[in-house]
Motif scaffolding. Structure first.
Motif, short mmCIF file in Angstrom:
data_model
loop_
_atom_site.label_atom_id
_atom_site.label_comp_id
_atom_site.label_asym_id
_atom_site.label_seq_id
_atom_site.Cartn_x
_atom_site.Cartn_y
_atom_site.Cartn_z
N PHE A 89 46.04 52.39 50.93
CA PHE A 89 45.30 51.30 50.30
C PHE A 89 46.31 50.41 49.58
CE2 PHE A 89 41.94 54.73 50.00
CZ PHE A 89 41.15 54.22 51.02
N LEU A 90 46.04 49.11 49.55
CA LEU A 90 46.94 48.19 48.85
C LEU A 90 46.71 48.26 47.35
CD1 LEU A 90 46.68 45.21 51.34
CD2 LEU A 90 48.63 46.73 50.99
N ASN A 91 47.78 48.06 46.57
CA ASN A 91 47.62 48.22 45.12
C ASN A 91 47.43 46.93 44.34
OD1 ASN A 91 50.28 47.47 45.43
ND2 ASN A 91 51.14 49.35 44.59
N SER A 92 47.60 45.76 44.96
CA SER A 92 47.38 44.51 44.24
C SER A 92 46.17 43.77 44.79
CB SER A 92 48.62 43.62 44.34
OG SER A 92 49.70 44.22 43.65
N TRP A 93 45.29 43.33 43.89
CA TRP A 93 44.02 42.69 44.25
C TRP A 93 43.83 41.47 43.37
CZ3 TRP A 93 40.26 44.98 47.66
CH2 TRP A 93 40.73 46.15 48.27
N ALA A 94 43.01 40.52 43.85
CA ALA A 94 42.75 39.31 43.06
C ALA A 94 41.39 38.73 43.43
CB ALA A 94 43.83 38.26 43.33
N THR A 95 40.83 37.97 42.47
CA THR A 95 39.63 37.19 42.78
C THR A 95 40.06 36.04 43.68
OG1 THR A 95 39.98 36.00 40.71
CG2 THR A 95 38.33 37.77 40.67
N ASN A 96 39.11 35.41 44.36
CA ASN A 96 39.43 34.30 45.27
C ASN A 96 40.22 33.18 44.60
OD1 ASN A 96 38.35 35.57 47.47
ND2 ASN A 96 36.37 34.55 47.32
N ASP A 97 39.88 32.88 43.33
CA ASP A 97 40.57 31.80 42.61
C ASP A 97 41.90 32.26 42.00
OD1 ASP A 97 39.80 33.34 40.43
OD2 ASP A 97 38.36 31.86 39.67
N LYS A 98 42.22 33.53 42.18
CA LYS A 98 43.47 34.14 41.66
C LYS A 98 43.56 34.10 40.13
CE LYS A 98 45.40 34.84 45.82
NZ LYS A 98 44.22 34.85 46.68
N ARG A 99 42.42 33.90 39.47
CA ARG A 99 42.43 33.88 38.00
C ARG A 99 42.43 35.29 37.42
NH1 ARG A 99 38.39 28.93 36.53
NH2 ARG A 99 39.82 27.27 37.16
#
Length: 158
Positions: free
Chosen positions: A3-13
Motif C-alpha cells: 500500500f502507498l504511504n502518502s495520500w492527499a485530497t483532490n485539492d492537495k490541501r
C-alpha cells in the motif's frame, strides 16, 4: 501487498502519511482467504495544520467482535493504548480515526460504516473530521469523515 504511504485530497490541501509500521499492520490483517474475519482498530498520530501523520494502528483485541463481514471494536485495550500514547507524547500523538478491513479487492464503505463514522466524528472534542480507512485486498479506501454526510476522499500520491 504494497500500500502507498502518502495520500492527499483532490485539492492537495490535506496531506496524509502512513508510517511503515501502520502499513505493516494493514497488510497483516488483509482478508486474503475466505475464512479471514474483518479486523480493525484505532489510528493514532500527529496533526500538522491540515496535514496528518499516522504513526500507529492498534490491532484487534480479544474483546473485539470479528466476523467475515463485520468488525465491532470494543473500547478495552484500544483506548488504553491511545491514552498512553497521548500522555507519553505530551498530547502530540492523538486519536485520528479508525481502520478496518473488508473482504473485497477495492473496498467501499457500507451504510453501516458511514453511520458509524458520522457518530464517531460527532464525538470528537477537536471537531476535526475522523480519518476512516478501509483495508481491502488490493487497495485502501481513505476518507476524512465529518459528523454528517460524506467527507473528503483521499487518493494515493506517488
Amino acid at each position: 501487498m504494497q500500500f502507498l504511504n502518502s495520500w492527499a485530497t483532490n485539492d492537495k490541501r490535506t496531506l496524509l502519511h502512513f508510517s511503515m509500521s501502520t502499513l505493516e499492520i494493514f497488510c497483516q490483517h488483509v482478508q486474503a482467504s475466505d475464512a479471514d474475519c474483518e479486523a480493525g482498530g484505532l489510528l493514532l498520530g500527529s496533526v500538522h495544520g491540515s496535514h496528518m501523520l499516522v504513526e500507529q494502528a492498534t490491532v484487534p483485541t480479544a474483546w473485539d467482535k470479528r466476523f467475515r463481514y463485520l468488525f465491532e471494536r470494543m473500547p478495552f485495550g484500544h483506548e488504553a493504548i491511545a491514552l498512553s500514547r497521548w500522555t507519553t507524547s505530551q498530547g502530540t500523538i492523538r486519536y485520528l480515526g479508525e481502520w478496518h478491513t473488508h473482504p473485497e479487492d477495492h473496498p467501499h464503505p457500507s451504510g453501516l460504516d458511514r453511520s458509524e463514522w458520522n457518530r464517531l466524528s460527532a464525538k470528537r472534542r477537536d471537531k476535526r473530521p475522523m480519518l476512516a480507512v478501509i483495508v481491502g485486498r488490493k487497495s485502501l479506501y481513505v476518507e476524512l469523515a465529518p459528523s454528517s454526510g460524506c467527507g473528503s476522499v483521499l487518493t494515493p500520491v506517488e
